[in-house]
Design a protein around this motif. Structure first.
Motif, PDB file in Angstrom:
ATOM      1  N   PRO A 140       0.803  -1.227   0.000  1.00 64.49           N
ATOM      2  CA  PRO A 140       0.000   0.000   0.000  1.00 64.49           C
ATOM      3  C   PRO A 140       0.834   1.274   0.000  1.00 64.49           C
ATOM      4  O   PRO A 140       0.392   2.306  -0.513  1.00 64.49           O
ATOM      5  N   VAL A 141       2.047   1.213   0.549  1.00 61.23           N
ATOM      6  CA  VAL A 141       2.907   2.399   0.548  1.00 61.23           C
ATOM      7  C   VAL A 141       3.249   2.791  -0.892  1.00 61.23           C
ATOM      8  O   VAL A 141       3.223   3.972  -1.257  1.00 61.23           O
ATOM      9  N   ARG A 142       3.552   1.787  -1.718  1.00 57.75           N
ATOM     10  CA  ARG A 142       3.817   2.062  -3.133  1.00 57.75           C
ATOM     11  C   ARG A 142       2.550   2.513  -3.847  1.00 57.75           C
ATOM     12  O   ARG A 142       2.572   3.422  -4.685  1.00 57.75           O
ATOM     13  N   LEU A 143       1.432   1.872  -3.513  1.00 56.38           N
ATOM     14  CA  LEU A 143       0.168   2.171  -4.177  1.00 56.38           C
ATOM     15  C   LEU A 143      -0.267   3.620  -3.940  1.00 56.38           C
ATOM     16  O   LEU A 143      -0.769   4.296  -4.842  1.00 56.38           O
TER      17      LEU A 143
ATOM     18  N   ARG B  18       0.636   6.257   6.494  1.00 62.12           N
ATOM     19  CA  ARG B  18       0.943   4.844   6.693  1.00 62.12           C
ATOM     20  C   ARG B  18       0.672   4.439   8.140  1.00 62.12           C
ATOM     21  O   ARG B  18       1.191   5.055   9.079  1.00 62.12           O
ATOM     22  N   PRO B  19      -0.131   3.387   8.350  1.00 66.35           N
ATOM     23  CA  PRO B  19      -0.330   2.898   9.725  1.00 66.35           C
ATOM     24  C   PRO B  19       0.983   2.373  10.292  1.00 66.35           C
ATOM     25  O   PRO B  19       1.892   2.001   9.540  1.00 66.35           O
ATOM     26  N   LEU B  20       1.085   2.324  11.601  1.00 65.64           N
ATOM     27  CA  LEU B  20       2.275   1.742  12.213  1.00 65.64           C
ATOM     28  C   LEU B  20       2.320   0.249  11.914  1.00 65.64           C
ATOM     29  O   LEU B  20       1.326  -0.464  12.095  1.00 65.64           O
ATOM     30  N   ASP B  21       3.484  -0.229  11.469  1.00 66.18           N
ATOM     31  CA  ASP B  21       3.637  -1.651  11.169  1.00 66.18           C
ATOM     32  C   ASP B  21       3.247  -2.518  12.359  1.00 66.18           C
ATOM     33  O   ASP B  21       2.606  -3.559  12.206  1.00 66.18           O
TER      34      ASP B  21
ATOM     35  N   GLN C 152      -1.387  12.720  13.486  1.00 61.07           N
ATOM     36  CA  GLN C 152      -0.728  13.996  13.198  1.00 61.07           C
ATOM     37  C   GLN C 152       0.741  13.968  13.613  1.00 61.07           C
ATOM     38  O   GLN C 152       1.534  14.824  13.195  1.00 61.07           O
ATOM     39  N   TRP C 153       1.108  12.979  14.423  1.00 58.45           N
ATOM     40  CA  TRP C 153       2.518  12.759  14.763  1.00 58.45           C
ATOM     41  C   TRP C 153       3.060  11.526  14.054  1.00 58.45           C
ATOM     42  O   TRP C 153       4.173  11.528  13.551  1.00 58.45           O
ATOM     43  N   PHE C 154       2.255  10.464  13.991  1.00 61.12           N
ATOM     44  CA  PHE C 154       2.730   9.213  13.388  1.00 61.12           C
ATOM     45  C   PHE C 154       2.982   9.335  11.887  1.00 61.12           C
ATOM     46  O   PHE C 154       3.703   8.513  11.312  1.00 61.12           O
ATOM     47  N   LYS C 155       2.401  10.336  11.236  1.00 65.64           N
ATOM     48  CA  LYS C 155       2.608  10.452   9.790  1.00 65.64           C
ATOM     49  C   LYS C 155       4.056  10.750   9.430  1.00 65.64           C
ATOM     50  O   LYS C 155       4.457  10.614   8.279  1.00 65.64           O
ATOM     51  N   TYR C 156       4.859  11.112  10.432  1.00 65.25           N
ATOM     52  CA  TYR C 156       6.290  11.355  10.192  1.00 65.25           C
ATOM     53  C   TYR C 156       7.141  10.115  10.490  1.00 65.25           C
ATOM     54  O   TYR C 156       8.362  10.156  10.371  1.00 65.25           O
ATOM     55  N   MET C 157       6.493   9.014  10.883  1.00 69.52           N
ATOM     56  CA  MET C 157       7.233   7.816  11.312  1.00 69.52           C
ATOM     57  C   MET C 157       7.435   6.795  10.196  1.00 69.52           C
ATOM     58  O   MET C 157       8.188   5.840  10.353  1.00 69.52           O
ATOM     59  N   ASN C 158       6.724   6.945   9.068  1.00 65.63           N
ATOM     60  CA  ASN C 158       6.781   5.983   7.957  1.00 65.63           C
ATOM     61  C   ASN C 158       6.490   4.559   8.433  1.00 65.63           C
ATOM     62  O   ASN C 158       7.110   3.587   7.989  1.00 65.63           O
ATOM     63  N   GLY C 159       5.546   4.421   9.347  1.00 73.16           N
ATOM     64  CA  GLY C 159       5.099   3.103   9.786  1.00 73.16           C
ATOM     65  C   GLY C 159       5.974   2.446  10.845  1.00 73.16           C
ATOM     66  O   GLY C 159       5.633   1.380  11.350  1.00 73.16           O
TER      67      GLY C 159
END
Length: 384
Positions: A20-23, A32-35, A272-279
């Protein structure tokens, strides 16, 4: 030709997360949700629903060995419906109906082999509070734990034959929008009553607020069709888990002579914070998170629970509480918008409460159902 691969190995688990990250790489609203949140759902040691159900996940590849879709399919004995009903979730797919049909057919066959007569989706192999429903309106940044998808997913499901079982309404309002005059009038009225007081939740007294929360929740929702009675120990455990992200300015309780009679629970939107974590959320990311949390303004908060005990309902107490809390958080926080967790369209009482809070619907998700017997009459979720 499409090949289905059941997810077993580490490289397959990675592909399930990375596809989904590529999609969505060119979609500015995708977060991206946290892995770890995704992986926990498929871990029998962490997900209690494996005790009463079965879950498998698959990736689908074309003849060039490129991933074109992914999905999870599951059965849960606790998911009681009119007919034996399974679930699909974590669906992602290229914009191709033939590919989507292959994926849905594959899940249908898997479920039929287990005696299932229908499938709901996209839903979670777990509680409804996370990863539940397909986004059909309001393609903006998702809240933490909320599904996000392309608009074409709706066509993929409906062209296959899925029908909306119920809609999930998300209500929102700007923090600095004009507050209803009813709220200010009710605030003025109850402020004159010396027995009535409002106070924010404090981290250093979680035991008291957990007890008060449990009492209000059980009284307010016991006869409302809104789930089970809460236990104080479980509430306290939940509060302690939430402690690192609790903002003491945005969750409020109202008391009558120290007796808890109403609550308004909010948390910051973690996305709003996790969006900078790349999952990712390892040691380095946790340090980064603490830094971002300290220095990056979070302008969105999420309403979790709102409740007034029966004897104080329809007396304007919610107006008193909302205006008391709003005046405070306007001064002490950076929040600009609040959004409520979704409410099913089968729950008119809760929808009315949300509307009375001076909100508007800003996004909709939908839970779809597909009946394997195509001659059977389709029925939507019964009203509460």
């Amino acid at each position: 030709m499409i090949i289905a691969e059941e997810v077993h190995h580490e490289n397959q688990k990675k592909e399930f997360l990375e596809f989904p990250v590529r999609l969505y790489q060119h979609d500015k609203n995708y977060i991206r949700p946290l892995d770890k949140d995704i992986e926990a759902i498929f871990d029998p040691q962490k997900n209690k629903f494996f005790k009463t159900g079965e879950c498998k996940r698959f990736i689908f590849k074309n003849k060039e060995n490129k991933t074109v879709g992914k999905i999870a399919v599951f059965v849960n004995q606790l998911y009681e419906q009119n007919q034996p009903t399974g679930g699909i979730g974590f669906f992602d797919c290229i914009n191709d109906q033939e590919t989507a049909n292959f994926i849905f057919d594959y899940c249908k066959k898997w479920l039929q082999e287990r005696g299932i007569k229908a499938m709901d989706g996209p839903i979670n192999f777990g509680e409804r509070d996370k990863f539940w429903g397909l986004l059909i309106e309001g393609f903006i940044e998702p809240l933490y734990g909320m599904n996000y998808n392309f608009p074409y997913y709706k066509e993929l499901l409906e062209n296959y034959g899925f029908q909306i079982y119920f809609e999930q309404l998300c209500f929102s309002r700007p923090i600095f929008a004009e507050v209803s005059r009813v709220f200010t009038v009710m605030h003025a009225k109850h402020s004159k009553n010396p027995a009535i007081s409002a106070r924010p939740l404090k981290k250093n007294n979680l035991e008291k607020f957990a007890k008060d929360f449990t009492e209000i929740y059980n009284k307010a929702w016991a006869a409302h069709g809104e789930g089970k009675q809460l236990e104080e120990a479980k509430t306290l455990k939940m509060f302690k888990t939430m402690k690192p992200i609790i903002n003491e300015h945005i969750s409020w309780f109202v008391y009558e002579n120290e007796k808890p009679i109403a609550m308004w629970m909010n948390i910051p939107d973690l996305n709003q914070w996790f969006k900078y974590m790349n999952g990712k959320f390892g040691f380095i990311e946790k340090l980064k998170f603490l830094w971002i949390k300290k220095f990056k303004k979070n302008e969105k908060m999420v309403g979790l629970v709102f409740g007034v005990v029966p004897e104080w309902q329809k007396k304007g107490l919610e107006g008193y509480m909302i205006w008391e809390g709003t005046q405070h958080l306007r001064k002490h926080t950076d929040f600009k918008v609040t959004e409520l967790q979704w409410i099913g369209d089968f729950n008119p009482k809760m929808i009315k409460i949300a509307e009375n809070l001076d909100t508007e619907v800003t996004r909709k998700l939908a839970t779809y159902r597909y009946l394997f017997d195509r001659e059977k009459v389709f029925e939507r979720h019964p009203m509460l």
